[in-house]
Design a protein around this motif. Structure first.
Motif, short mmCIF file in Angstrom:
data_model
loop_
_atom_site.label_atom_id
_atom_site.label_comp_id
_atom_site.label_asym_id
_atom_site.label_seq_id
_atom_site.Cartn_x
_atom_site.Cartn_y
_atom_site.Cartn_z
N ILE A 33 0.87 -1.18 0.00
CA ILE A 33 0.00 0.00 0.00
C ILE A 33 0.91 1.23 0.00
O ILE A 33 1.74 1.39 0.89
CB ILE A 33 -0.92 0.04 1.24
CG1 ILE A 33 -1.77 -1.22 1.33
CG2 ILE A 33 -1.81 1.29 1.19
CD1 ILE A 33 -2.68 -1.28 2.56
N TYR A 175 -10.73 2.79 5.72
CA TYR A 175 -9.40 2.26 6.04
C TYR A 175 -9.49 0.77 6.41
O TYR A 175 -8.65 -0.03 6.01
CB TYR A 175 -8.74 3.04 7.19
CG TYR A 175 -8.56 4.51 6.90
CD1 TYR A 175 -8.19 4.97 5.63
CD2 TYR A 175 -8.76 5.47 7.89
CE1 TYR A 175 -8.04 6.31 5.36
CE2 TYR A 175 -8.62 6.82 7.62
CZ TYR A 175 -8.26 7.25 6.36
OH TYR A 175 -8.12 8.57 6.10
N LEU A 179 -7.93 -2.41 4.32
CA LEU A 179 -7.00 -3.36 4.92
C LEU A 179 -7.52 -4.79 4.78
O LEU A 179 -6.74 -5.72 4.56
CB LEU A 179 -6.79 -3.04 6.40
CG LEU A 179 -5.78 -1.93 6.65
CD1 LEU A 179 -5.79 -1.54 8.11
CD2 LEU A 179 -4.37 -2.37 6.24
N GLU A 197 -2.19 12.46 8.30
CA GLU A 197 -1.86 11.83 9.57
C GLU A 197 -2.65 10.57 9.83
O GLU A 197 -2.12 9.58 10.29
CB GLU A 197 -2.03 12.83 10.72
CG GLU A 197 -0.96 12.74 11.76
CD GLU A 197 0.33 12.06 11.31
OE1 GLU A 197 1.01 12.61 10.42
OE2 GLU A 197 0.67 10.99 11.83
N ASP A 201 -0.27 5.47 8.88
CA ASP A 201 0.07 4.13 9.35
C ASP A 201 -0.39 3.02 8.40
O ASP A 201 -0.03 1.87 8.56
CB ASP A 201 -0.53 3.90 10.74
CG ASP A 201 0.03 4.89 11.75
OD1 ASP A 201 1.19 5.32 11.57
OD2 ASP A 201 -0.68 5.24 12.70
N LEU A 202 -1.24 3.39 7.43
CA LEU A 202 -1.67 2.39 6.44
C LEU A 202 -0.61 2.15 5.40
O LEU A 202 -0.56 1.11 4.76
CB LEU A 202 -2.90 2.90 5.69
CG LEU A 202 -4.22 3.06 6.40
CD1 LEU A 202 -5.21 3.68 5.43
CD2 LEU A 202 -4.73 1.72 6.86
N PHE A 203 0.21 3.16 5.17
CA PHE A 203 1.13 3.13 4.04
C PHE A 203 2.41 2.38 4.38
O PHE A 203 3.11 2.76 5.30
CB PHE A 203 1.52 4.56 3.60
CG PHE A 203 0.35 5.45 3.29
CD1 PHE A 203 -0.80 4.93 2.73
CD2 PHE A 203 0.42 6.81 3.55
CE1 PHE A 203 -1.87 5.76 2.44
CE2 PHE A 203 -0.64 7.64 3.27
CZ PHE A 203 -1.79 7.12 2.71
N GLU A 204 2.70 1.36 3.59
CA GLU A 204 4.00 0.70 3.77
C GLU A 204 5.09 1.65 3.27
O GLU A 204 6.14 1.78 3.87
CB GLU A 204 4.04 -0.63 3.02
CG GLU A 204 5.34 -1.37 3.23
CD GLU A 204 5.25 -2.84 2.87
OE1 GLU A 204 4.13 -3.34 2.64
OE2 GLU A 204 6.30 -3.49 2.84
N GLN A 221 7.79 3.82 8.00
CA GLN A 221 8.33 3.73 9.36
C GLN A 221 9.79 4.20 9.40
O GLN A 221 10.21 4.88 10.33
CB GLN A 221 8.22 2.30 9.89
CG GLN A 221 6.79 1.81 10.05
CD GLN A 221 5.95 2.68 10.97
OE1 GLN A 221 6.42 3.11 12.02
NE2 GLN A 221 4.74 2.99 10.57
N ASN A 280 5.71 13.49 13.19
CA ASN A 280 4.77 12.68 12.43
C ASN A 280 4.89 13.01 10.94
O ASN A 280 5.58 13.96 10.56
CB ASN A 280 3.33 12.84 12.94
CG ASN A 280 2.82 14.25 12.80
OD1 ASN A 280 3.22 14.99 11.90
ND2 ASN A 280 1.94 14.64 13.69
#
Lengths: 293, 125
Positions: A33, A175, A179, A197, A201-204, A221, A280
């Motif tokens: 993603i 979301y 997923l 924001e 956290d969904l995005f690799e 990350q 962030n």
């Protein structure tokens, strides 16, 4: 078998006097993603439409597993670009269509269309199948964008601002649905958004476009871990960040703050009087693309 | 496992710590199956690769173990391992910042000890 890839090389898209894409090269892998972020006019929609051959490139190539995408039905059957429905489309008579007629039309373009899924999502979003496209609110048109994208079942599915206009509950619903589909199928999704924001956290991986150029494409990350906000007395901040990559330096009186992007192995050697804080994705994006303070 | 994610720390570290917290609090018992990375991903609306990164750290530390084709389980003795590890880190995680703040405010060692004793409901001297 190697991983399926959608690749573009040296893409340029020139509109009359605007260079919408300026030498963009990137490789998208099956099963990830991606988040695509950039300011208004950065070239996000243009990039997504050129990647899916809905818009010809001025220069450069787009290939799926090495095969050109342009006018190639075999390649195109693996791609879906679900773009925003907007006022311009009403001119083409689309506005007069009912939702179910619009989806029927989408189905004819999508060889792997999942009708059951489309029906299921219509129910989840409480959409009236008989409502005309021209009568939909902004949020409802986003829901249609999402339904077309997910039901397409395309290996590479590109969504242009799918959550624009959706309320917060519907966004969180999206979301989760995304997923669920992703974990079950391993399809690739590319999602452009301004609501950075809550989707971060969904995005690799995250791709940042700025003024037609690709600023970065990185594991989300790792990007978050490599960027820090450094602040304190000006001399101390300068000493702590000497030789590092800096963005958006801001000074007020004796105090200074700066965003630092660390390369592997680098660190901020800070005195106790200097604050080093994590950032962030939204703050990192503003630091890199927000221009002068 | 139902705690809220904050922005202060990497998501995968938070996933790891939440599982540890649940083991310490007996919400997850030893030899019990823990949610899969896909389940965690959906629960928190995060990328499964990120969830997997947190879970894999726990596997590396011997707190979780994999049963092929079945899932991830809490190792026996896991609770003790977590408690021991957190005790070792207690000074760095809590005491160091406490001492720094105390020093900058001019709080003496005696005053600090009095506060700790009072906090535990004991008479200082």
């Amino acid at each position: 078998m190697s991983v399926m890839t959608l690749k573009c090389e040296n893409l340029v898209k020139q509109y009359k006097d605007k260079r919408a894409l300026d030498n963009v090269s990137l490789t998208l892998e099956k099963g990830k993603i991606y988040g695509l972020i950039g300011r208004n006019g950065a070239g996000k929609t243009t990039l997504l439409s050129v990647l899916t051959a809905q818009n010809p490139a001025t220069h450069g190539t787009v290939t799926l597993n090495g095969q050109p995408v342009w006018e190639n039905e075999a390649s195109l059957s693996h791609l879906c670009f679900s773009r925003e429905i907007n006022a311009n489309m009403n001119a083409g008579g689309i506005g007069a269509l009912k939702i179910k007629e619009y989806l029927k039309m989408a189905e004819t373009y999508m060889p792997h269309w999942d009708k059951e899924m489309a029906e299921h999502l219509l129910d989840i979003f409480h959409l009236d199948r008989k409502k005309r496209i021209s009568k939909l609110s902004k949020g409802m048109t986003s829901m249609i964008t999402i339904i077309v994208a997910l039901a397409s079942k395309a290996d590479f599915t590109l969504l242009d601002e799918p959550v624009a206009g959706l309320d917060v509950v519907a966004r969180e619903q999206f979301y989760r649905i995304l997923l669920e589909e992703y974990t079950e199928t391993g399809r690739t999704f590319v999602i452009s958004t301004h609501i950075i924001e809550e989707a971060a956290d969904l995005f690799e991986e995250v791709i940042i476009l700025h003024e037609g150029k690709m600023v970065l494409k990185e594991n989300t990350q790792e990007l978050l871990e490599s960027c820090v906000h450094v602040s304190g007395r000006e001399e101390d901040v300068d000493a702590a960040t000497a030789g590092l990559t800096k963005y958006r330096e801001e000074t007020i009186g004796r105090s200074k703050s700066v965003t630092v992007k660390l390369e592997p192995g680098q660190r901020v050697e800070a005195a106790d009087s200097v604050s080093v804080q994590p950032m962030n994705l939204q703050k990192i994006f503003v630091a890199m693309c927000g221009g002068e303070v | 496992m139902q705690e809220l994610l904050s922005q202060e720390k990497s998501i995968y570290l938070q996933i790891k710590e939440m599982i540890e917290n649940d083991i310490i609090r007996d919400i997850l018992l030893e030899e019990e199956r823990v949610p899969s990375t896909n389940e965690l991903a959906k629960l928190y609306a995060i990328n499964p690769a990120t969830a997997a990164k947190g879970v894999n750290l726990l596997v590396d530390e011997g707190i979780l173990y994999k049963k092929r084709g079945i899932g991830m389980f809490v190792a026996s003795g896991a609770k003790q391992v977590i408690v021991r590890k957190r005790k070792e880190r207690f000074f760095d995680d809590y005491i160091r910042s406490l001492l720094t703040e105390a020093a900058s405010l001019g709080i003496t060692k005696e005053e600090l000890i009095d506060m700790i004793a009072a906090g535990k409901g004991e008479d200082a001297k």
